[in-house]
Design an enzyme around this catalytic site. Sequence first.
Site, PDB file in Angstrom:
ATOM      1  N   TYR A 270      54.405  36.472  32.269  1.00 63.44           N
ATOM      2  CA  TYR A 270      55.438  36.057  31.225  1.00 63.44           C
ATOM      3  C   TYR A 270      55.732  34.995  31.718  1.00 63.44           C
ATOM      4  O   TYR A 270      56.420  34.883  32.926  1.00 63.44           O
ATOM      5  CB  TYR A 270      55.830  36.768  30.132  1.00 63.44           C
ATOM      6  CG  TYR A 270      57.374  37.395  30.575  1.00 63.44           C
ATOM      7  CD1 TYR A 270      57.369  38.453  31.728  1.00 63.44           C
ATOM      8  CD2 TYR A 270      58.184  37.525  30.538  1.00 63.44           C
ATOM      9  CE1 TYR A 270      58.747  39.029  32.312  1.00 63.44           C
ATOM     10  CE2 TYR A 270      59.790  36.853  30.498  1.00 63.44           C
ATOM     11  CZ  TYR A 270      60.112  38.050  31.855  1.00 63.44           C
ATOM     12  OH  TYR A 270      60.976  38.324  32.593  1.00 63.44           O
TER      13      TYR A 270
ATOM     14  N   LYS B 198      56.641  37.267  38.251  1.00 68.17           N
ATOM     15  CA  LYS B 198      57.529  37.672  36.688  1.00 68.17           C
ATOM     16  C   LYS B 198      56.576  38.359  35.761  1.00 68.17           C
ATOM     17  O   LYS B 198      55.920  37.586  34.836  1.00 68.17           O
ATOM     18  CB  LYS B 198      57.698  35.814  35.967  1.00 68.17           C
ATOM     19  CG  LYS B 198      58.527  36.592  35.047  1.00 68.17           C
ATOM     20  CD  LYS B 198      59.539  34.917  34.407  1.00 68.17           C
ATOM     21  CE  LYS B 198      60.177  34.780  33.158  1.00 68.17           C
ATOM     22  NZ  LYS B 198      61.424  36.392  33.431  1.00 68.17           N
TER      23      LYS B 198
ATOM     24  N   GLU C 232      69.406  39.669  42.974  1.00 64.03           N
ATOM     25  CA  GLU C 232      69.410  39.095  41.695  1.00 64.03           C
ATOM     26  C   GLU C 232      70.184  40.237  40.530  1.00 64.03           C
ATOM     27  O   GLU C 232      70.496  40.637  40.782  1.00 64.03           O
ATOM     28  CB  GLU C 232      68.373  38.199  41.211  1.00 64.03           C
ATOM     29  CG  GLU C 232      67.118  39.478  41.705  1.00 64.03           C
ATOM     30  CD  GLU C 232      65.777  37.921  40.587  1.00 64.03           C
ATOM     31  OE1 GLU C 232      66.279  36.792  40.535  1.00 64.03           O
ATOM     32  OE2 GLU C 232      65.123  39.530  40.874  1.00 64.03           O
TER      33      GLU C 232
ATOM     34  N   LEU D 154      63.716  36.428  41.933  1.00 63.38           N
ATOM     35  CA  LEU D 154      62.458  35.597  41.219  1.00 63.38           C
ATOM     36  C   LEU D 154      62.657  34.275  41.443  1.00 63.38           C
ATOM     37  O   LEU D 154      64.400  33.943  41.343  1.00 63.38           O
ATOM     38  CB  LEU D 154      62.258  35.652  39.282  1.00 63.38           C
ATOM     39  CG  LEU D 154      61.825  34.306  38.296  1.00 63.38           C
ATOM     40  CD1 LEU D 154      60.317  35.051  38.178  1.00 63.38           C
ATOM     41  CD2 LEU D 154      62.079  34.877  37.010  1.00 63.38           C
TER      42      LEU D 154
HETATM   43  N1  PDD Z   1      64.656  36.172  32.691  1.00 62.20           N
HETATM   44  N2  PDD Z   1      65.443  36.746  37.836  1.00 62.20           N
HETATM   45  C1  PDD Z   1      65.167  37.269  36.783  1.00 62.20           C
HETATM   46  C2  PDD Z   1      64.366  38.843  37.692  1.00 62.20           C
HETATM   47  C3  PDD Z   1      64.844  37.240  36.034  1.00 62.20           C
HETATM   48  O1  PDD Z   1      63.982  37.846  34.425  1.00 62.20           O
HETATM   49  C4  PDD Z   1      65.319  35.128  35.465  1.00 62.20           C
HETATM   50  C5  PDD Z   1      65.398  34.903  33.575  1.00 62.20           C
HETATM   51  C6  PDD Z   1      65.915  34.417  36.061  1.00 62.20           C
HETATM   52  C7  PDD Z   1      66.491  33.834  36.119  1.00 62.20           C
HETATM   53  O2  PDD Z   1      65.461  32.757  36.213  1.00 62.20           O
HETATM   54  P1  PDD Z   1      65.333  31.159  34.901  1.00 62.20           P
HETATM   55  O3  PDD Z   1      66.127  30.217  35.586  1.00 62.20           O
HETATM   56  O4  PDD Z   1      63.510  30.409  35.126  1.00 62.20           O
HETATM   57  O5  PDD Z   1      65.081  31.629  33.577  1.00 62.20           O
HETATM   58  C8  PDD Z   1      65.979  35.123  37.512  1.00 62.20           C
HETATM   59  C9  PDD Z   1      64.108  35.838  31.867  1.00 62.20           C
HETATM   60  C10 PDD Z   1      64.861  34.392  30.680  1.00 62.20           C
HETATM   61  C11 PDD Z   1      64.002  36.712  30.519  1.00 62.20           C
HETATM   62  O6  PDD Z   1      62.907  37.524  30.884  1.00 62.20           O
HETATM   63  O7  PDD Z   1      64.214  37.085  29.461  1.00 62.20           O
END
Ligand code: PDD
Length: 274
Positions: free
Chosen positions: A32, A143, A175, A199
């Site tokens: 996703y 993801k 993270e 990620l």
């Molecule tokens: N999550 N690390 C993890 C485990 C994440 O699920 C996310 C983002 C990030 C940050 O990635 P980005 O800057 O590309 O949004 C880091 C999304 C927002 C979610 O699961 O809702």
Amino acid sequence: MISAYFNGKFVEPNESVIPIDERGHQFGDGVYEVIRIYDSKPFMMDEHLDRLYQSADAIKLRIDPNREALKNTMLELIQKSGLTNLDLYVQVTRGMAPRNHLFPDGPVSVSMTAKPFRSIPVGDKGASVILHPDERWENCYIKSLNLLPNILAKQLAYEQGYLEAILVRDGKVTEGTSSNVYIVKDSSIITTPLSNHILSGITRMVVKNLAGHLRIPFVEKQFTPDQMVKADEIFITSTTLEITPIIRVDDKQINDGTTGTVTKALQEQFKKIF
Ligand code: PDD
């Protein structure tokens, strides 16, 4: 207004019924993305699409090779939603087939929703986080829909009044459950290097560029929970949290408990992008 899409049809979210034998529903067998749209302009959409295709590739999911068609469907949903500031959620799964662990032959499923922004719970005031063991698998660069360790850790943080759980693997910070994490020490930004254990955040990419623009050193190296609590500043980033200052880790206040100057400078530059 139409705010969802499932396999070729634009629908209302409550109208859309996902068949029982859907691999995302039964196995979490899919990937996703969450993309933010500011003033009708998708932010970093191509980078999110790149990551969607990389995640799909990593789990051997044959996503529509016509990337433009997928992108156009996303743009169409944004338009049909009538929203100007929104979060677009896109999910691709291995499709529908009677439950069997082996890959089915049929087409993948694509679903999307368009929702107004949820407001950032803390804004400039800063948030608190807990530290928690990273109980996830070895492929956190994907993801994937499988988020059980993430949601369990996040729920635990929430129940104790904290915004996020910051995960620790082999004595090093990886993270957040849905965010990347950074410390600031002696005016340098330090963040966990990219590897299969985190990620590759799109907001992380943006922050790295902003740091370059502001001439703030951006150091990609591992750090410990102890270095984290002794940092001058901490912040976390994600598409939905943007750049969120962290002023408390477990019961320890960070520095003077206010948003630091480096974090503020990054937040200001970030706002200027839109
Ligand atoms: N999550 N690390 C993890 C485990 C994440 O699920 C996310 C983002 C990030 C940050 O990635 P980005 O800057 O590309 O949004 C880091 C999304 C927002 C979610 O699961 O809702």
